[in-house]
Enzyme design. Sequence first.
Site, PDB file in Angstrom:
ATOM      1  N   GLY A 133      29.794  33.506  39.851  1.00  0.00           N
ATOM      2  CA  GLY A 133      28.747  34.456  39.473  1.00  0.00           C
ATOM      3  C   GLY A 133      27.357  33.908  39.751  1.00  0.00           C
ATOM      4  NE  ARG A 147      33.475  36.046  39.733  1.00  0.00           N
ATOM      5  CZ  ARG A 147      32.836  35.238  38.885  1.00  0.00           C
ATOM      6  NH1 ARG A 147      33.245  33.995  38.730  1.00  0.00           N
ATOM      7  NH2 ARG A 147      31.797  35.675  38.193  1.00  0.00           N
ATOM      8  CG  ASP A 159      34.691  26.087  33.588  1.00  0.00           C
ATOM      9  OD1 ASP A 159      34.338  27.037  34.300  1.00  0.00           O
ATOM     10  OD2 ASP A 159      35.409  26.236  32.582  1.00  0.00           O
ATOM     11  CG  ASP A 160      37.924  27.670  36.625  1.00  0.00           C
ATOM     12  OD1 ASP A 160      38.353  26.766  35.872  1.00  0.00           O
ATOM     13  OD2 ASP A 160      38.139  28.880  36.440  1.00  0.00           O
ATOM     14  CE  LYS A 201      27.959  29.417  38.870  1.00  0.00           C
ATOM     15  NZ  LYS A 201      28.867  30.463  39.342  1.00  0.00           N
ATOM     16  CB  THR A 202      28.057  29.207  34.558  1.00  0.00           C
ATOM     17  OG1 THR A 202      28.387  30.455  33.959  1.00  0.00           O
ATOM     18  CG2 THR A 202      28.235  28.104  33.526  1.00  0.00           C
ATOM     19  CG  ASP A 221      29.291  32.873  31.339  1.00  0.00           C
ATOM     20  OD1 ASP A 221      28.398  33.711  31.576  1.00  0.00           O
ATOM     21  OD2 ASP A 221      30.491  33.076  31.569  1.00  0.00           O
ATOM     22  CE  LYS A 274      14.161  58.716  17.259  1.00  0.00           C
ATOM     23  NZ  LYS A 274      13.683  59.997  17.697  1.00  0.00           N
ATOM     24  CG  MET A 292      27.630  39.132  31.663  1.00  0.00           C
ATOM     25  SD  MET A 292      26.926  38.862  33.273  1.00  0.00           S
ATOM     26  CE  MET A 292      27.781  40.131  34.181  1.00  0.00           C
ATOM     27  NE  ARG A 300      34.813  35.230  33.919  1.00  0.00           N
ATOM     28  CZ  ARG A 300      35.062  36.255  34.739  1.00  0.00           C
ATOM     29  NH1 ARG A 300      35.978  37.129  34.430  1.00  0.00           N
ATOM     30  NH2 ARG A 300      34.401  36.381  35.866  1.00  0.00           N
ATOM     31  CE1 TYR A 343      27.598  41.762  37.442  1.00  0.00           C
ATOM     32  CE2 TYR A 343      27.786  43.443  35.740  1.00  0.00           C
ATOM     33  CZ  TYR A 343      28.380  42.516  36.585  1.00  0.00           C
ATOM     34  OH  TYR A 343      29.736  42.333  36.568  1.00  0.00           O
ATOM     35  CD  GLU A 344      21.230  44.829  32.775  1.00  0.00           C
ATOM     36  OE1 GLU A 344      22.056  43.899  32.752  1.00  0.00           O
ATOM     37  OE2 GLU A 344      21.515  45.991  32.463  1.00  0.00           O
ATOM     38  NE  ARG A 386      25.949  38.005  37.662  1.00  0.00           N
ATOM     39  CZ  ARG A 386      27.172  38.261  38.119  1.00  0.00           C
ATOM     40  NH1 ARG A 386      28.216  37.770  37.492  1.00  0.00           N
ATOM     41  NH2 ARG A 386      27.359  38.990  39.181  1.00  0.00           N
TER      42      ARG A 386
HETATM   43  P1  FBP Z   1      30.441  32.230  36.454  1.00  0.00           P
HETATM   44  O1  FBP Z   1      31.279  31.673  35.342  1.00  0.00           O
HETATM   45  O2  FBP Z   1      31.101  32.213  37.764  1.00  0.00           O
HETATM   46  O3  FBP Z   1      29.090  31.582  36.483  1.00  0.00           O
HETATM   47  O4  FBP Z   1      30.144  33.773  36.149  1.00  0.00           O
HETATM   48  C1  FBP Z   1      29.715  34.181  34.912  1.00  0.00           C
HETATM   49  C2  FBP Z   1      29.621  35.685  34.766  1.00  0.00           C
HETATM   50  O5  FBP Z   1      28.293  36.113  34.996  1.00  0.00           O
HETATM   51  C3  FBP Z   1      30.100  36.099  33.383  1.00  0.00           C
HETATM   52  O6  FBP Z   1      29.074  36.049  32.447  1.00  0.00           O
HETATM   53  C4  FBP Z   1      30.652  37.476  33.631  1.00  0.00           C
HETATM   54  O7  FBP Z   1      31.658  37.775  32.702  1.00  0.00           O
HETATM   55  C5  FBP Z   1      31.199  37.360  35.015  1.00  0.00           C
HETATM   56  O8  FBP Z   1      30.455  36.374  35.676  1.00  0.00           O
HETATM   57  C6  FBP Z   1      31.155  38.662  35.779  1.00  0.00           C
HETATM   58  O9  FBP Z   1      31.567  38.404  37.074  1.00  0.00           O
HETATM   59  P2  FBP Z   1      31.637  39.488  38.217  1.00  0.00           P
HETATM   60  O10 FBP Z   1      30.250  39.967  38.467  1.00  0.00           O
HETATM   61  O11 FBP Z   1      32.222  38.736  39.363  1.00  0.00           O
HETATM   62  O12 FBP Z   1      32.507  40.565  37.714  1.00  0.00           O
END
Ligand code: FBP
Length: 550
Positions: free
Chosen positions: A78, A142, A172-173, A199-200, A202, A239, A247, A249, A423-424, A426
Amino acid sequence: MEKSALQKARAAYQPKLPLGLRGNVSIKEGAPTESVADQAEIKALFPNTYGLPLIEFVHATEARTYAPMNVGVILSGGQAPGGHNVICGIFDELKRQNPESRLYGFLMGPGGLVDHKYKELTAELIDEYRNTGGFDMIGSGRTKLEKVSQYESGLAILRELNIKALVIIGGDDSNTNACALAEYYAAQGAGVQVIGCPKTIDGDLKNEQIETSFGFDTACKTYAEVIGNIQRDANSARKYWHFIKLMGRSASHIALECALQCQPNVTIVSEEVEAKEQSLDDIVSYIAGIVAERAAKGNNFGTVLIPEGLIEFVPAIKKLIKELNDLLATTEAVEATAGKSGEEVVAWVKAHLQADNCATLESLPAGVQKQLALDRDPHGNVQVSLIETEKLLSEMVGKKLAEMAEAKEYVGKFSPLHHFFGYEGRCAAPSNYDADYCYALGTSAAQLIANGKTGYMAIVTNTTAPAAEWVAGGVPITMMLNMEKRSGEMKPVIKKALVDLNGAPFKTFAAQRDKWAAETCYVYPGPIQYFGPTEVCDQCTVTLKLEQAK
Ligand code: FBP
C-alpha cells in the site's frame, strides 16, 4: 507536469539529514545480534545473514572513493507518504558517491522485478517527485516475492542491468521476503545485496530497532485534520453523531493516534476488544451508553472512531469468519449456492453453521449477513475490509437506543453520519517529519549498499529530537524474525506490532477517554504545515513522543 504554487515550493524543500549522514560517512558496527525469538530455527534457515551486527553511520572527516554501482529499487504494498523521498535519498547518495552509478526502478511492485519491467531513474525524473506523496514514480503492487522461480527470474534482469543491490521498500511481509531474498542470493553467491526499508501507514512495523514506519505520521495528521473539521462541525450544528472508520488493516495505531490528536467522544481499539473478549453487543452497549449520557445533557452529537480491522478482533466474529471460510470452500457449498440469490445463500449458510456461529450471524444486520456469506476474495475468504463497520455499529447503536428509550433509559435524538478515511491520507504530500525521515532512510540504504551489507533494513532512530540529532544505521532483518503459523505452516516472519495495551499511548488515551466521552474536549489539529515555526511543522506523532518519552 503542471504544478501548484505549493507543489513548486515543496519541490524545492531540502530534507534535513542527520549529522551522521551528511557528507563523508563512516560505519560503526555493534556486537553480533540474535533473532527476537526462535534463535536456533532462524539461524538454521538464514545461515548467511544471521547474527550480523547492528550498524550506525557517523560523520567522517576523510573522503572515500566509491566505484560506480547499479542499484534497483522496488515499492511494495500500500502507498505511504514519503516513498518517493526514500528513492530520492538513495539516488542523491548514490550519485554523490559516484556520478557514474545508476538507479533503476522496478515497476508496479515486486512483480516488476519478476516480469522484467523497469525504468532508469534519471535526475530529471527524480526532481519531478521530490517531497511528493504517492508511489506513482514507479508504481507499487502486492506480488509476494517468495518463490525460487521469482528469485531466479529477478536475478536474470539484475544481471542484465548489472545491478548489484536491490532496495525493497515495504511493510512487515515485504521485508520478511527481502530477508529471504538476501539469504538466497548470498547462498547462491549471486553478488546481489538486498536492503529493506520500513514502510506502512498502518504503523505496525516497529520494534526495539524501528521507531516507526514511514507514512504513519502524514496519514494520521491528514485524518486528524479532517476529524477535527468534522468535530468542529458537530460542535456547531449539535445534531449529528459521526461514525468514522479509519484505515489500518489489522492494528489500531491509526485510530489511537487520531484519538490522541483529536480527543473524540468514543474510540474503539481492536486490541482491547480482543483482550477483554468483548462481543459486538458489548461495543454497541458501550457506545449507546455514551450517546445516552451526552443526550441527557442535551448533547445529541458526537464522534466515534472505529479501526478498520475491528470486526476480526471480536472473538465471536473471528470464530464465525473462520467457520464461514472453511464451510464455503467445500464442494457441497459451492454446488448448493451456485446461481442462488443472496437470501438463499444466507439461509443455506445458516442451516449449516454451528449453533453458536449461526447465532452470531443472526445477530448482525441483514446486509452484513449477506456480505459475510457472499463477498469473497480470490482465495475464497470473507472480504472483511468491505464490511462497513461504521454503518454496522451505528445501526446496532440505533436499535439499542430504541430499546433503551422503551425502557425509559434514554431520551434524545440519534442521527448518525458515516465516513471512511483511508485513501485520503495514503498519498498525501509527506509532512516534514516523513519527508526528512524517508530521505534519511534512503541515504542510509545507499550507505548500507556502499558498505557491502545485505539482509539489512535501513533505520533512523532518535527521531523525536531535531533531525540533525537523528541516528542512522542498519539492522539485520534476521534480528526481527520469529516463527509464526502462516497458512498452516510455521514460517520465519517479522512480528507485527499491534497496539500494546500496557504502552504509554494506550494508557494515556484510556486515562482520559471517560472525560472525552462525557464532556466535549475536541482538539482541532488543522492541516499539516510545511513551512513555518519548527514547533508547528517538525513534530512527530503523539504515539512516538509517548513511546520515546524517558
Ligand atoms: P501496507 O500494509 O501494504 O502498507 O498497506 C496498508 C493499507 O493501506 C491498509 O491500511 C489497508 O487496509 C490496505 O492497505 C488497503 O489496501 P488496498 O488499497 O490494496 O486494498
